[in-house]
Design a protein around this motif. Structure first.
Motif, mmCIF file in Angstrom:
data_model
loop_
_atom_site.group_PDB
_atom_site.id
_atom_site.type_symbol
_atom_site.label_atom_id
_atom_site.label_comp_id
_atom_site.label_asym_id
_atom_site.label_seq_id
_atom_site.Cartn_x
_atom_site.Cartn_y
_atom_site.Cartn_z
ATOM 1 N N ASP A 149 2.827 14.452 -0.238
ATOM 2 C CA ASP A 149 2.169 13.145 -0.333
ATOM 3 C C ASP A 149 3.194 12.013 -0.305
ATOM 4 O O ASP A 149 2.941 10.950 0.286
ATOM 5 C CB ASP A 149 1.340 13.062 -1.614
ATOM 6 C CG ASP A 149 0.130 13.985 -1.584
ATOM 7 O OD1 ASP A 149 -0.259 14.415 -0.483
ATOM 8 O OD2 ASP A 149 -0.414 14.282 -2.673
ATOM 9 N N LEU A 150 4.336 12.236 -0.933
ATOM 10 C CA LEU A 150 5.391 11.224 -0.913
ATOM 11 C C LEU A 150 5.886 10.993 0.512
ATOM 12 O O LEU A 150 6.099 9.840 0.922
ATOM 13 C CB LEU A 150 6.544 11.658 -1.822
ATOM 14 C CG LEU A 150 7.777 10.754 -1.822
ATOM 15 C CD1 LEU A 150 7.425 9.376 -2.374
ATOM 16 C CD2 LEU A 150 8.909 11.377 -2.640
ATOM 17 N N THR A 174 2.457 1.749 -3.383
ATOM 18 C CA THR A 174 1.491 2.274 -4.349
ATOM 19 C C THR A 174 1.262 3.765 -4.140
ATOM 20 O O THR A 174 1.192 4.544 -5.104
ATOM 21 C CB THR A 174 0.165 1.510 -4.227
ATOM 22 O OG1 THR A 174 0.396 0.116 -4.443
ATOM 23 C CG2 THR A 174 -0.846 2.018 -5.238
ATOM 24 N N ASP A 175 1.140 4.200 -2.873
ATOM 25 C CA ASP A 175 0.948 5.622 -2.583
ATOM 26 C C ASP A 175 2.168 6.446 -3.004
ATOM 27 O O ASP A 175 2.028 7.556 -3.547
ATOM 28 C CB ASP A 175 0.677 5.824 -1.093
ATOM 29 C CG ASP A 175 -0.665 5.247 -0.663
ATOM 30 O OD1 ASP A 175 -1.506 4.992 -1.548
ATOM 31 O OD2 ASP A 175 -0.860 5.032 0.551
ATOM 32 N N ALA A 176 3.368 5.913 -2.746
ATOM 33 C CA ALA A 176 4.587 6.630 -3.145
ATOM 34 C C ALA A 176 4.677 6.737 -4.662
ATOM 35 O O ALA A 176 5.056 7.782 -5.210
ATOM 36 C CB ALA A 176 5.817 5.921 -2.585
ATOM 37 N N ARG A 224 0.828 -1.203 0.000
ATOM 38 C CA ARG A 224 0.000 0.000 0.000
ATOM 39 C C ARG A 224 0.863 1.255 0.000
ATOM 40 O O ARG A 224 0.604 2.203 -0.758
ATOM 41 C CB ARG A 224 -0.913 -0.002 1.233
ATOM 42 C CG ARG A 224 -1.830 1.228 1.319
ATOM 43 C CD ARG A 224 -2.616 1.228 2.608
ATOM 44 N NE ARG A 224 -1.737 1.290 3.763
ATOM 45 C CZ ARG A 224 -1.166 2.421 4.200
ATOM 46 N NH1 ARG A 224 -1.372 3.567 3.568
ATOM 47 N NH2 ARG A 224 -0.389 2.405 5.268
ATOM 48 N N ARG A 225 1.917 1.276 0.814
ATOM 49 C CA ARG A 225 2.776 2.455 0.862
ATOM 50 C C ARG A 225 3.550 2.616 -0.439
ATOM 51 O O ARG A 225 3.797 3.741 -0.896
ATOM 52 C CB ARG A 225 3.723 2.354 2.059
ATOM 53 C CG ARG A 225 3.000 2.544 3.398
ATOM 54 C CD ARG A 225 3.872 2.124 4.556
ATOM 55 N NE ARG A 225 5.142 2.831 4.521
ATOM 56 C CZ ARG A 225 6.273 2.382 5.051
ATOM 57 N NH1 ARG A 225 6.292 1.193 5.634
ATOM 58 N NH2 ARG A 225 7.373 3.100 4.994
ATOM 59 N N SER A 242 2.147 6.809 -6.743
ATOM 60 C CA SER A 242 1.155 7.790 -7.158
ATOM 61 C C SER A 242 1.674 9.215 -6.957
ATOM 62 O O SER A 242 1.460 10.092 -7.809
ATOM 63 C CB SER A 242 -0.141 7.581 -6.370
ATOM 64 O OG SER A 242 -1.106 8.553 -6.705
ATOM 65 N N ALA A 243 2.389 9.457 -5.843
ATOM 66 C CA ALA A 243 2.919 10.799 -5.576
ATOM 67 C C ALA A 243 3.969 11.193 -6.609
ATOM 68 O O ALA A 243 3.983 12.332 -7.098
ATOM 69 C CB ALA A 243 3.511 10.844 -4.169
ATOM 70 N N GLU A 258 4.243 11.383 3.287
ATOM 71 C CA GLU A 258 3.234 10.629 4.018
ATOM 72 C C GLU A 258 3.237 9.156 3.623
ATOM 73 O O GLU A 258 3.018 8.276 4.454
ATOM 74 C CB GLU A 258 1.850 11.229 3.755
ATOM 75 C CG GLU A 258 1.656 12.629 4.333
ATOM 76 C CD GLU A 258 0.272 13.170 4.054
ATOM 77 O OE1 GLU A 258 -0.551 12.398 3.513
ATOM 78 O OE2 GLU A 258 0.012 14.347 4.367
ATOM 79 N N ALA A 259 3.503 8.895 2.344
ATOM 80 C CA ALA A 259 3.468 7.507 1.872
ATOM 81 C C ALA A 259 4.621 6.682 2.431
ATOM 82 O O ALA A 259 4.441 5.504 2.766
ATOM 83 C CB ALA A 259 3.492 7.477 0.343
#
Length: 695
Positions: free
Chosen positions: A686-687, A596-598, A593-594, A600-601, A689-690
């Motif tokens: 956002d990065l 994927t979030d990174a 999940r992290r 996306s950022a 936070e990821a």
């Protein structure tokens, strides 16, 4: 049962399901019947002549040479196909001859086999094509060394193997199929990818852009000077045009930078322009793929005109982007009217290194991989050890054809676990099916040498036809091909079938066990790949902001080089995450999940930087604040990348301060560059936070 066991079992079961789906897939669009027939004819000619004029053993050598050289021409490479066939034939011939010389001395042959396998493993440093073709040289060494008895016969067999490759190269030259077809497809896919991006922007104005088709088209565009003189005019210039469409489309659609609300007549006009641009790009892509002049609908051309009743879009970034889109569309239509014949003059082109010039490039690539953490070096060591151990094990086992154990290892082992596991299971299933079918045919029909040769040619034709589809199907064709070849020499079918299935299973298990004992997992490398991508994105963003602040003659080239580096880093990250997704190991600090979030950022970071590309000025006074922001951005992202590698939280305070100073010294503080800088800082936050684990 440990905590990692359920995860491991889940990963292995998921890999098996993926293997079954991908291994049995047959893509009709990937079928090339004429090319498959040409390759099968090369095998048939060599096999028939040597069987008629020589002996069954000589025919088997010739068939293996032509077969492996033909497979080399199907590898995904932009090199001329005759070069691939000749290079493969030379490697096969040399490896077979040296194998012949030492075949009677077990210890010396195993040592040679280990050295040759290590070199084949290190060849992956030069790319997948070199790695696959080098692996075939080891496979041929294992298969055909049992055929000759004297040095003279060894030289004869080696020459016949080389002749098979030479014949394949000759057939490619004499009977070309769809000249420039692969390059046409690559360029058409790039234009179609940009068209698809335009359509997605109508429904999602902040949709990300997939650079893979453009990267593929760039690789295809590299040609030698001789090829450049013969390249069709239609393949020159369209790739650069597609690159220019990319930021303009994004800037036009973006509601923040473009300033067009998400609903209303202005958004309707934007959607009309995006749809019309997509239609023009699709028509151009279709024409390039087919080698004809584009047929562009009149409605799309009418839409891509300045309205007679006055501008629908208000003055601002969106209107500026719309005017640039109209100009680009005019360029595309004008280029489409140019002749599509082959050019007879030298034009600027991306230079492809000649075959002699590849040697220093390969040496540099090998030097980069000579380190313990390198997956290529670990693959080479693993391959050398397991091939040697597999050969020794095969010699000790009761079955006569024990070389199928190391042969399976060579065909299965890859530098990454995902391909090794998927190919290992697929090869076993496919080999069982192919060997069983071929054995049944031999048992029922009892064909002689010539019918067996004909059946072998049919199998190799199916193999070439289905080369770009599932590996299970490919393994079945290879298994049946080998059984029919050995049937030429009078092999007993019952012994052949049982032995091949058993030895293939042993070889596949040995390959998987070797990876478990000496792995090169991609999962622990996720932080490094993410940091590399962040550094490349930071340089790209800094180059764009610097070009905005100080327009100069070399600014476009600087931005272009930074963009290519950022794309390469993104592709490396995506390859790593794909491979890590099937590994039976835990995430070690970066969960799915992290990750994927990174991702996306960083994709957002690249997208918002691309927005500013559409608004780079030609000539203007230097913008001191934008220049300071650019000078701050690159070193800050570099330090943040080191923090990522150390599993620490990145610090964006310098970027935040530079942006605040820029905003305080700009009147009014709502320019395009400032909007992009705000969006860029949001992506960096956002990065953070990821990648920051929860407390």
């Amino acid at each position: 049962m440990t905590a990692a066991d359920p995860h491991m079992a889940k990963s292995w079961s998921r890999a098996l399901r993926n293997t079954a789906r991908s291994g049995l897939r047959v893509e009709r669009a990937a079928l090339t019947p004429l090319i498959a027939i040409r390759g099968a004819c090369g095998v048939a000619i060599v096999l028939g002549l040597t069987l008629w004029l020589g002996s069954p053993a000589l025919a088997v050598s010739a068939a293996f040479g032509a077969f492996a050289s033909g497979i080399a021409t199907f590898q995904r490479s932009w090199r001329p196909r005759p070069e691939l066939a000749l290079a493969a034939a030379a490697g096969l011939s040399v490896s077979a001859f040296f194998g012949y010389l030492l075949a009677g001395h077990t210890a010396a042959f195993i040592a040679l086999l280990a050295v040759w396998a290590f070199a084949a493993g290190m060849a992956w440093a030069a790319g997948p094509v070199a790695g696959v073709v080098s692996g075939f040289t080891v496979a041929v060494m294992l298969v055909v060394v049992t055929l000759p008895a004297t040095v003279l016969e060894a030289a004869q067999h080696a020459g016949i193997i080389a002749l098979g490759g030479l014949l394949q190269a000759t057939l490619i030259v004499l009977f070309p199929v769809r000249r420039w077809g692969a390059r046409r497809d690559a360029l058409a896919d790039a234009l179609a990818g940009v068209a698809d991006y335009a359509r997605r922007l109508r429904h999602n104005p902040t949709a990300p852009f997939d650079p893979q088709p453009l990267m593929e088209a760039r690789s295809a565009a590299a040609v030698t000077p001789r090829q450049a003189r013969r390249r069709p005019r239609q393949l020159h210039g369209y790739r650069a045009l597609a690159e220019r469409f990319r930021p303009v489309l994004a800037s036009l659609a973006d509601p923040v930078v473009g300033g067009v609300p998400e609903k209303g007549p202005e958004r309707d006009r934007v959607n009309e322009l995006l749809a019309a641009a997509a239609t023009v790009l699709d028509a151009t892509a279709r024409a390039i793929r087919r080698g004809e002049r584009p047929r562009i609908p009149a409605g799309a051309l009418d839409t891509l005109q300045v309205p007679e009743s006055g501008p629908v879009l208000p003055p601002g970034p969106a209107r500026k982007a719309a005017l640039r889109l109209l100009a680009l569309s005019d360029d595309a239509v004008e280029a489409a009217q140019q002749p599509i014949e082959v050019t007879g003059e030298q034009q600027p082109h991306l230079h492809r290194t000649s075959v002699p010039g590849l040697l220093p490039v390969a040496v540099r690539a090998l030097r980069r991989e000579v380190r313990w953490s390198s997956p290529v070096l670990r693959h080479a060591l693993r391959l050398a050890a397991v091939v040697a151990a597999g050969y020794l094990l095969g010699e000790l086992l009761p079955p006569e054809h024990g070389y199928w154990v190391p042969l399976t290892v060579v065909m299965v082992l890859r530098p990454d676990f995902s391909q090794t596991f998927e190919r290992g299971s697929a090869r076993f299933v496919g080999t069982v099916g192919g060997v069983a079918v071929a054995g049944t045919v031999l048992a029922l029909l009892r064909p002689g040498p010539y019918p067996s040769a004909a059946l072998a040619v049919v199998c190799v034709g199916l193999l070439y036809l289905l080369m770009r589809t599932g590996y299970i199907v490919i393994s079945a064709c290879i298994g049946a091909y080998v059984v029919f070849l050995l049937g030429i020499m009078g092999e007993v079918w019952t012994q052949t079938v049982v032995e091949r299935i058993l030895l293939t299973l042993i070889g596949g298990l040995l390959a998987l066990l070797s990876y478990a004992l000496f792995p090169a997992w991609e999962t622990p490398r996720l932080h490094d790949r993410l940091a590399d991508w962040l550094v490349a994105n930071g340089r790209y963003a800094a180059a764009v902001f610097d070009s905005y602040a100080r327009p100069a003659a070399g600014a476009t080239r600087q931005v272009r080089e930074a963009l290519l580096d950022a794309r390469a880093a993104r592709m490396e990250w995506e390859r790593t995450t794909t491979r890590a997704g099937v590994e039976p190991v835990r995430h070690r600090g970066l969960s799915h999940r992290r990750a994927t979030d990174a991702q996306s950022a960083l994709i957002t970071m690249g997208r918002v930087t691309m927005l500013l590309e559409a608004h780079l000025p030609d000539h203007t006074a230097p913008d001191w604040c934008a220049e300071q922001f650019a000078l701050t951005l690159a070193p800050t992202t570099a330090r943040a990348a080191e923090a990522l590698r150390a599993r620490e939280q990145p610090d964006w305070e310098p970027v935040r301060e530079a942006l605040a100073e820029w905003r305080a010294n700009t009147e009014p503080p709502d320019g395009v560059a400032l909007r992009v800088a705000d969006l860029l800082l949001d992506a960096l936050n956002d990065l953070s936070e990821a990648v920051t684990p929860p407390r």
